[in-house]
Design an enzyme around this catalytic site. Structure first.
Site, short mmCIF file in Angstrom:
data_model
loop_
_atom_site.label_atom_id
_atom_site.label_comp_id
_atom_site.label_asym_id
_atom_site.label_seq_id
_atom_site.Cartn_x
_atom_site.Cartn_y
_atom_site.Cartn_z
N SER A 107 0.82 -1.20 0.00
CA SER A 107 0.00 0.00 0.00
C SER A 107 0.86 1.26 0.00
CB SER A 107 -0.90 0.01 1.23
OG SER A 107 -1.55 1.26 1.38
N TYR A 130 -1.60 5.94 -4.86
CA TYR A 130 -2.54 7.05 -4.93
C TYR A 130 -1.82 8.20 -5.63
CZ TYR A 130 -5.52 4.78 -1.42
OH TYR A 130 -6.33 3.90 -0.74
N THR A 156 -4.86 3.08 -7.74
CA THR A 156 -6.21 3.12 -7.17
C THR A 156 -6.94 4.34 -7.69
OG1 THR A 156 -5.58 1.89 -5.19
CG2 THR A 156 -7.52 3.30 -5.02
N LYS A 234 -7.01 -0.07 -10.61
CA LYS A 234 -7.71 -0.74 -9.50
C LYS A 234 -8.91 0.09 -9.06
CE LYS A 234 -6.82 -2.41 -4.77
NZ LYS A 234 -7.89 -1.63 -4.08
N HIS A 258 -12.99 -1.26 -3.30
CA HIS A 258 -12.19 -0.77 -2.17
C HIS A 258 -12.62 -1.45 -0.87
CE1 HIS A 258 -9.23 2.62 -1.56
NE2 HIS A 258 -9.42 2.23 -0.32
#
Length: 373
Positions: A107, A130, A156, A234, A258
């Site tokens: 992440s 991100y 994402t 994603k 998510h």
């Protein structure tokens, strides 16, 4: 721990061990949590059509993802702040994934850096990204992931703003500052700058505030100009966006809501999967995350056209319960269950798993084959 027989049993252990605020952060979904429940319930409405009298003495679960061979179509999804679950955090997860010969996705909001995870040893790792308002931060994160040997970027795209997670609001998770050691770790791993110390905004909401709300398809193109790594998009749930992902150069698609933490009342990912697969038309692989708790779930996703699945909460809960050993056991249990499901369905390899092996509640009535007496 020896008595655990399925993945779901780890959640109750984690609930008992973790501070309520941390457990709720990991476990909760958005608003009414309808999609959170539906992510699981939708799997239960898909039934098997097993084939019999097939020699299943040898079953091959190996597969290839973006050119990388792995032992099974079960991979680890990105989940934030794993050191809140266990002191070893993402490093333990990386070691477990490597031992299982599968892929771990780290992440952007990890509490271990890409360099630390890389130092745990060999393994195939993806980096979840991100896009921040400060594109220099994005470029820096991508370069660090490349240097650390990560093999793909999972972008994402469903989080221009954080979803409304009411358990976090009740617990003041997004208002109270996180423990100082979590702040330090997360800041180092994500932004490499110190966030302002205020009494009314926690680090999680601060970091979320750095995410660029103007993110659009042109930024997927921009990302391709700063990295040669393949980019997985994603957060796709519709055919329309699947087509756009392909048109804009995505190397793959992850069907994801998510973990039901963003927009409530979107469909379960297993329900959205087939629409996305059909729209992709085989031009890029399509993966799924959300609600996977059994090897039977993995089989159903593969039958609906997924090239593999990613698991999130089972990793967090098993990590909280038993560290690296817990994550290893989760991966092994899912592997064993998938192998058994394949055997009992008459499939000896992943390519033999077809749409005809399942029946869904959206299928048209099935006509019986005619037979001559």
């Amino acid at each position: 721990m020896e008595e655990i027989t399925n993945v779901m049993e780890y959640e109750e252990i984690a609930r008992q061990k973790l501070p309520k605020m941390v457990y709720d952060y990991y476990a909760s979904g958005a608003e009414d949590q309808w999609t959170l429940k539906e992510n699981r319930n939708a799997f239960s409405r898909i039934l098997f059509r097993p084939r019999i009298l097939v020699d299943v003495s040898n079953i091959d679960m190996t597969t290839t993802v973006l050119g990388f061979k792995i032992s099974m179509p079960i991979m680890i999804a990105p989940t934030a702040m794993q050191k809140m679950a266990h002191p070893d955090g993402e490093n333990a997860t990386a070691r477990a994934a490597s031992a299982a010969d599968t892929i771990m996705t780290l992440s952007s909001w990890a509490t271990s850096s890409v360099e630390e995870v890389a130092s745990t040893g060999p393994g195939i790792r993806f980096f979840q990204l991100y896009v921040y308002k400060d594109r220099n931060v994005v470029a820096q994160l991508v370069r660090r992931a490349e240097r650390a040997g990560f093999k793909a970027i999972a972008l994402t795209v469903d989080t221009p703003r954080l979803g409304r997670r009411e358990a976090d609001i009740k617990n003041r998770f997004v208002h109270e500052p996180l423990p100082r050691w979590i702040q330090t770790l997360l800041t180092t791993c994500v932004l490499s700058t110190e966030p302002p110390q205020t009494s009314d905004s926690g680090l999680a909401s601060y970091v979320a505030g750095q995410v660029d709300r103007t993110l659009s398809w042109k930024d997927v193109k921009w990302l391709q100009t700063i990295t040669s790594l393949p980019i997985l998009v994603k957060g796709v749930l519709t055919a329309e966006d699947a087509k756009l992902a392909v048109q804009n150069g995505a190397a793959g698609i992850i069907v994801s809501n998510h973990g039901a933490r963003q927009l409530d009342y979107v469909p379960a990912t297993i329900t959205a999967l087939e629409e996305v697969v059909k729209a992709a038309q085989g031009r890029v692989p399509v993966f799924l995350d959300g609600g996977v708790r059994r090897g039977t779930d993995v089989f159903k996703a593969l039958a609906l056209g997924a090239s593999g699945v990613f698991i999130g909460r089972p990793v967090l809960f098993s990590l909280a319960a038993d560290g690296e050993a817990g994550v290893r056991k989760v991966l092994q249990m899912l592997r064993d269950e998938l192998e058994l499901t394949m055997a009992l369905s008459g499939c000896t390899s992943l390519k033999e798993i077809t749409r005809s092996h399942i029946a869904t509640d959206w299928d048209p009535p099935r006509s019986l084959p005619s037979s001559k007496l």
